[in-house]
Design a protein around this motif. Sequence first.
Motif, PDB file in Angstrom:
ATOM      1  N   ILE A   1       0.861  -1.171   0.000  1.00 27.24           N
ATOM      2  CA  ILE A   1       0.000   0.000   0.000  1.00 27.24           C
ATOM      3  C   ILE A   1       0.905   1.231   0.000  1.00 27.24           C
ATOM      4  O   ILE A   1       2.113   1.111   0.212  1.00 27.24           O
ATOM      5  CB  ILE A   1      -0.965   0.032   1.212  1.00 27.24           C
ATOM      6  CG1 ILE A   1      -0.194   0.069   2.532  1.00 27.24           C
ATOM      7  CG2 ILE A   1      -1.936  -1.124   1.164  1.00 27.24           C
ATOM      8  CD1 ILE A   1      -1.085   0.249   3.763  1.00 27.24           C
TER       9      ILE A   1
ATOM     10  N   SER B   1     -10.109   1.818   4.129  1.00 27.04           N
ATOM     11  CA  SER B   1      -9.813   2.957   3.246  1.00 27.04           C
ATOM     12  C   SER B   1      -9.782   4.286   3.983  1.00 27.04           C
ATOM     13  O   SER B   1      -9.193   5.248   3.500  1.00 27.04           O
ATOM     14  CB  SER B   1     -10.828   3.016   2.109  1.00 27.04           C
ATOM     15  OG  SER B   1     -12.130   3.168   2.646  1.00 27.04           O
TER      16      SER B   1
ATOM     17  N   GLY C   1      -3.401  -0.381  -2.754  1.00 26.66           N
ATOM     18  CA  GLY C   1      -4.280   0.620  -2.158  1.00 26.66           C
ATOM     19  C   GLY C   1      -3.514   1.841  -1.664  1.00 26.66           C
ATOM     20  O   GLY C   1      -2.306   1.792  -1.440  1.00 26.66           O
TER      21      GLY C   1
ATOM     22  N   ILE D   1      -3.595   5.085   1.169  1.00 27.49           N
ATOM     23  CA  ILE D   1      -4.140   5.768   2.347  1.00 27.49           C
ATOM     24  C   ILE D   1      -4.122   7.262   2.029  1.00 27.49           C
ATOM     25  O   ILE D   1      -3.066   7.834   1.762  1.00 27.49           O
ATOM     26  CB  ILE D   1      -3.311   5.466   3.607  1.00 27.49           C
ATOM     27  CG1 ILE D   1      -3.390   3.977   3.944  1.00 27.49           C
ATOM     28  CG2 ILE D   1      -3.804   6.300   4.780  1.00 27.49           C
ATOM     29  CD1 ILE D   1      -2.541   3.562   5.119  1.00 27.49           C
TER      30      ILE D   1
ATOM     31  N   LEU E   1      -8.374  -1.935   2.218  1.00 23.27           N
ATOM     32  CA  LEU E   1      -7.324  -1.708   1.233  1.00 23.27           C
ATOM     33  C   LEU E   1      -6.699  -3.036   0.810  1.00 23.27           C
ATOM     34  O   LEU E   1      -6.381  -3.873   1.644  1.00 23.27           O
ATOM     35  CB  LEU E   1      -6.228  -0.801   1.800  1.00 23.27           C
ATOM     36  CG  LEU E   1      -6.610   0.644   2.086  1.00 23.27           C
ATOM     37  CD1 LEU E   1      -5.434   1.383   2.708  1.00 23.27           C
ATOM     38  CD2 LEU E   1      -7.051   1.338   0.812  1.00 23.27           C
ATOM     39  N   SER E   2      -6.539  -3.197  -0.476  1.00 18.54           N
ATOM     40  CA  SER E   2      -5.887  -4.405  -0.990  1.00 18.54           C
ATOM     41  C   SER E   2      -4.547  -4.004  -1.582  1.00 18.54           C
ATOM     42  O   SER E   2      -4.095  -2.876  -1.426  1.00 18.54           O
ATOM     43  CB  SER E   2      -6.777  -5.068  -2.048  1.00 18.54           C
ATOM     44  OG  SER E   2      -7.037  -4.153  -3.102  1.00 18.54           O
TER      45      SER E   2
END
Length: 154
Positions: free
Chosen positions: A43, A96, A128, A130, A124-125
């Motif tokens: 992420i 998310s 993803g 932030i 979130l995968s």
Amino acid sequence: MYSRKVEIIVGAFILLGVIALAFLAIQVSGLSVSSSARETYHISARFNNVSGLAPRAKVSIAGVTVGQVTAIHLDPVSVRAVVDMSIRKEVDYISSDSIAAIKTAGVLGEQYVSISVGGADEILSDGGVITDTQSALVLEDLIGKIVTSMSASE
């Protein structure tokens, strides 16, 4: 004969010391033989200021290390720092609306990314982002603000 026995004992003691030092160096550096076999997902988060944060810094949730920073680069469009993170696969609950903040371990310690998990249903995968972030607190800027506010009040 006695001299030979003492030499062997001293040699074994020195070898044990070298092995202990190598083990401690690996533990302090964060390297691990098993870390490459661990499954992770990636992420990222965008910050206005990542002062002091470095690749391989830890990523934590509630004080527990869940990953590490893999790369830091500048986004040429938004002119913000992008921090790429590798998170362990079993930590599959970062939503998310989570908040990523750059914090310092102690007063003058190392910088790390702290994630506060939100309550949204969307998780979130891999890949993803932030969006809600808090940049690093720069001690020099803080001292400068205090000094200017004190001189302005006089």
